[in-house]
Design a protein around this motif. Structure first.
Motif: not given
Length: 70
Positions: A8-26
């Motif tokens: 779903t679009p919400a699921g895709f947005a959630f995955c993108v959010f997790l990827a961006v948050a992971g990059v910032f945390l790293w």
């Protein structure tokens, strides 16, 4: 029939959010993670050995398998 959440679009947005948050945390905490690695590596090795060694005798409390219990 309902679509899975990740399709779903919400699921895709959630995955993108997790990827961006992971990059910032790293990027921001790389020194802390790499500095703790010598302490965490033996712990991870022990957990891995515990997990894989229990496959040989049936897990905790197993009566069948590898050891002779008298």
């Amino acid at each position: 029939m309902r679509r899975p959440f990740l399709n779903t679009p919400a699921g895709f947005a959630f995955c993108v959010f997790l990827a961006v948050a992971g990059v910032f945390l790293w990027v921001e905490h790389r020194a802390h993670v790499l500095g703790a690695m010598p302490l965490l590596l033996p712990l991870l090795i022990c957990l891995g050995m515990h997990f894989f060694m229990h496959r040989g005798h049936g897990g905790h409390g197993g009566k069948s398998g590898g050891r002779d219990e008298r």
